[in-house]
Scaffold this motif. Structure first.
Motif, PDB file in Angstrom:
ATOM      1  N   ARG A 198     -28.971   1.219  -8.912  1.00  0.00           N
ATOM      2  CA  ARG A 198     -28.338  -0.072  -8.858  1.00  0.00           C
ATOM      3  C   ARG A 198     -27.011   0.023  -7.921  1.00  0.00           C
ATOM      4  O   ARG A 198     -26.811  -0.856  -7.244  1.00  0.00           O
ATOM      5  CB  ARG A 198     -27.961  -0.544 -10.302  1.00  0.00           C
ATOM      6  N   GLY A 201     -28.396  -0.276  -4.471  1.00  0.00           N
ATOM      7  CA  GLY A 201     -28.714  -1.736  -4.107  1.00  0.00           C
ATOM      8  C   GLY A 201     -27.854  -2.585  -3.886  1.00  0.00           C
ATOM      9  O   GLY A 201     -27.841  -3.370  -3.087  1.00  0.00           O
ATOM     10  N   THR A 207     -27.164  -6.770  -3.932  1.00  0.00           N
ATOM     11  CA  THR A 207     -27.895  -7.445  -4.930  1.00  0.00           C
ATOM     12  C   THR A 207     -28.149  -6.676  -5.872  1.00  0.00           C
ATOM     13  O   THR A 207     -27.947  -5.411  -5.805  1.00  0.00           O
ATOM     14  CB  THR A 207     -29.428  -7.992  -4.408  1.00  0.00           C
ATOM     15  N   THR A 209     -30.209  -6.631 -10.006  1.00  0.00           N
ATOM     16  CA  THR A 209     -31.418  -7.368 -10.960  1.00  0.00           C
ATOM     17  C   THR A 209     -30.570  -7.813 -12.135  1.00  0.00           C
ATOM     18  O   THR A 209     -29.942  -6.792 -12.852  1.00  0.00           O
ATOM     19  CB  THR A 209     -32.569  -6.436 -11.321  1.00  0.00           C
ATOM     20  N   ARG A 214     -34.043 -11.310 -12.485  1.00  0.00           N
ATOM     21  CA  ARG A 214     -33.956 -11.933 -11.218  1.00  0.00           C
ATOM     22  C   ARG A 214     -32.979 -11.172 -10.209  1.00  0.00           C
ATOM     23  O   ARG A 214     -31.919 -10.246 -10.863  1.00  0.00           O
ATOM     24  CB  ARG A 214     -33.486 -13.429 -11.442  1.00  0.00           C
ATOM     25  N   GLU A 215     -33.223 -11.082  -8.863  1.00  0.00           N
ATOM     26  CA  GLU A 215     -32.524 -10.533  -7.912  1.00  0.00           C
ATOM     27  C   GLU A 215     -31.245 -11.681  -7.687  1.00  0.00           C
ATOM     28  O   GLU A 215     -31.544 -12.746  -7.222  1.00  0.00           O
ATOM     29  CB  GLU A 215     -33.217 -10.311  -6.702  1.00  0.00           C
TER      30      GLU A 215
END
Length: 254
Positions: A198, A201, A207, A209, A214-215
């Motif tokens: 995470r 990302g 972004t 999740t 949902r992104e």
């Protein structure tokens, strides 16, 4: 969004007297910014001085982590504080930490609300404005950390302060981009591999999740690694190593 540089911050100095929660010395070898408790949710003069000395030695930026006056609840209980009182208490906390930062040969570089206050100023404009007024009352135009899209960052920008967006590697997000309340199931991400991925990302694509899959955008300049979770030091090392291996530069924003 592609981010090539990101700050790593952690909540430090969260002890009081003989009670110690965070491994400050170890975390200061990993993070680039230290959110130092200023005595209202945790922290005391000796702890504040020690953390400032250690941070200065390692070139880590010092931030004032201001809170509601709530030692018993660790600053995580909802409170209703009059705006003028909150502004004065925020200024008081910043001023206290500044004494020890200067004694260590550095300065307070930014301000970040803690716990219930952090979450309150996402939506509550009156409390958000009070925190901003407290920063101004302390006599410095310091950058402030907060959640993207929060009333707090909006008020800070209008007052001429620099808003710095922040994301949380180990916290679950709602579809609206806010943090899932700590009392809810799954609010804290405990699986180390998930936290590491995470983090990457957030840094590279901006972004994360949400808890429904949902992104959602996070647009973070700084990434928070909580120091009060089990295995926090090892996890912080893993996050930083993963970021740097992927070509992300880890550097303080302030």
């Amino acid at each position: 969004m592609s981010t090539t540089s990101i700050d790593l911050n952690a909540d430090l100095g969260e002890g009081f007297g003989r009670w110690h929660l965070t491994d400050d010395e170890a975390l200061l070898s990993v993070v680039t910014s230290a959110n130092v408790a200023c005595g209202f949710h945790a922290g005391d003069p000796v702890t504040m001085r020690r953390v400032c000395d250690l941070a200065a030695e390692r070139g880590v930026r010092i931030g004032a982590q201001v809170s509601y006056r709530d030692l018993a609840g660790f600053g995580r209980r909802a409170m209703d504080v009059p705006s003028d009182e909150l502004a004065a208490e925020v200024a008081y906390q910043i001023g206290a930490l500044e004494v020890f930062a200067r004694a260590a040969g550095t300065r307070v570089s930014y301000v970040k609300p803690h716990g219930a206050l952090y979450n309150r100023v996402v939506h509550d404009e009156s409390q958000a404005q009070a925190v901003v007024e407290g920063v101004l009352l302390a006599g410095a135009s310091l950058p402030v950390l907060g959640l993207p899209g929060s009333r707090f960052l909006e008020c800070a920008a209008k007052a001429g302060l620099t808003p710095v967006t922040e994301a949380f590697a180990d916290r679950a997000y709602t579809d609206e981009g806010t943090l899932v309340p700590r009392g809810s199931e799954g609010a804290v991400i405990t699986e180390p591999d998930a936290v590491v991925e995470r983090s990457l990302g957030m840094a590279r694509s901006g972004t994360v999740t949400s808890r429904t899959g949902r992104e959602i955008p996070v647009r973070a300049r700084s990434l928070c690694l909580h120091g009060d979770t089990p295995g926090a030091v090892e996890l912080a090392h893993r996050v930083r190593a993963r970021l740097e291996a992927a070509g992300v530069r880890v550097a303080a924003f302030a």
